[in-house]
Design an enzyme around this catalytic site. Structure first.
Site, PDB file in Angstrom:
ATOM      1  N   TYR A  76      -1.607   0.163  10.352  1.00  0.00           N
ATOM      2  CA  TYR A  76      -1.913  -0.507   9.080  1.00  0.00           C
ATOM      3  C   TYR A  76      -0.695  -0.429   8.139  1.00  0.00           C
ATOM      4  CZ  TYR A  76      -3.650  -1.101   4.359  1.00  0.00           C
ATOM      5  OH  TYR A  76      -3.794  -1.513   3.044  1.00  0.00           O
TER       6      TYR A  76
ATOM      7  N   THR B   1       0.823  -1.217   0.000  1.00  0.00           N
ATOM      8  CA  THR B   1       0.000   0.000   0.000  1.00  0.00           C
ATOM      9  C   THR B   1       0.856   1.266   0.000  1.00  0.00           C
ATOM     10  OG1 THR B   1      -1.464   1.314   1.414  1.00  0.00           O
ATOM     11  CG2 THR B   1      -0.091  -0.282   2.525  1.00  0.00           C
TER      12      THR B   1
END
Ligand code: UDP
Length: 326
Positions: free
Chosen positions: A141, A117
């Site tokens: 995250y 990501t």
């Protein structure tokens, strides 16, 4: 080729499964259905209900289905949840990936594509973002994903094991053939929320911040159509099959749209007003995040087919309308 797709009942994983089947690969999906939807798994895929981090189960699946390569999507993706329950994210993302990589190495499966990501960059200072930009994630995250990239790097150095880590920017849209789309009930992503607002399913779309140093004061992101993203993974598999080296690549189009531009596009494309409400900035949101996808294009000859915000919105809206429709 026989490919194991972890998280194949999820948003991107279900598109990936179709892309692989469309080109004639055999696909095994493993998904624990925590957020995935069984009905989104393509019928021709073999479905295994379980955890991608269950090394015994994965070891059996790899052998039984003579798997050649793994594409790993399974994991948790809600940034605020990662802040309130970080250990769940290190478990479900980092630990699961560790066990899965270990199972691959033990089973002699040496090709691995990882769903990473742009969150690994944190608040990038220089736009567009190149892969060599500093990786300073600002939430658990992003850290859980970056830690997995590190494990892959170390494992590839120590073992007969190669990987491609793809850093996704803002994934949006749905399968142009209408076979799957984003179905997470609590989704917070802009294009999905704007479509829900246009359909009257949420009262208003919150615009998080109008005082950013951007073209119109709202946040700018690089929205990539999920089918183009799935296609980048197909190229990654081919690269690894041909003996290519380990790579980490950005996946985006290289240009950004503001929140207001997205809202206007949704209104125009679907022919309905998107009710909005201007609210303060959302904590941790950078002003602008746009990819430099040069390496992806050069190394894989990747050519996007849906680099068009109207098309992204049209497919997202078509899917949204079908969800929960009587
Ligand atoms: N955004 C917004 N309202 C929403 C959801 C998102 O204004 O309901 C903005 C958000 O601040 C960011 C952009 O839209 O500038 C994209 O946010 P999203 O949550 O889709 O993805 P992110 O970039 O946070 O991963």
């Amino acid at each position: 080729m026989s490919v194991l797709v972890t998280g194949g009942a999820g948003y991107i994983g279900s598109h990936m499964t179709h892309a692989l089947l469309d080109r004639g690969d055999d696909v095994v999906v493993i998904d624990n259905l925590a957020t995935g939807v069984r009905a989104l798994v393509a019928e021709r895929a073999i479905f295994v209900h379980g955890n991608a981090g269950d090394a015994d189960l994965v070891g059996k699946v790899l052998k039984e289905h003579k798997v050649n390569a793994v594409i790993h999507f399974a994991g948790s993706v809600v940034v605020p949840d990662s802040v309130s329950d970080p250990l769940a994210y290190y478990g479900n993302n980092t630990q699961t990936s560790r066990n899965l990589i270990d199972a691959c190495i033990k089973a002699g499966v040496d090709r691995f594509v990882f769903s990473s990501t742009a969150a690994v960059y944190g608040m990038p200072e220089v736009m567009p973002v190149v892969e060599a930009s500093p990786t300073v994630p600002i939430n658990p995250y992003g850290r859980s994903k970056l830690m997995t990239e590190w494990m892959l790097e170390d494992a590839a150095r120590a073992h007969d094991f190669r990987y491609v880590a793809l850093r996704y920017f803002n994934v949006a849209g749905a399968d142009p053939k209408g076979r799957t789309g984003q179905s997470t009930p609590r989704a917070t992503h802009l294009i999905k929320r704007a479509c829900q607002a246009a359909l009257g399913r949420v009262e208003a779309l919150d615009i998080f911040g109008t005082d950013y140093p951007t073209k119109d004061g709202t946040g700018v992101r690089d929205y990539i159509h999920v089918s183009d993203l799935a296609n980048a993974h197909v190229h990654a598999l081919d690269h690894l099959e041909m003996g290519g080296e380990a790579l980490t690549l950005n996946c985006g189009y290289g240009h950004g749209f503001s929140v207001r531009e997205v809202v206007d596009t949704v209104s125009r494309v679907v022919g309905a007003r998107v009710p909005t409400r201007e609210v303060p900035r959302r904590a941790g949101d950078p002003a602008a995040v746009v990819a430099d996808p040069t390496r992806l294009k050069q190394l894989f000859q990747w050519q996007p087919k849906h680099d068009n915000l109207d098309e992204i919105v049209k497919s997202a809206f078509a899917w949204e309308r079908r969800l929960n429709s009587p």
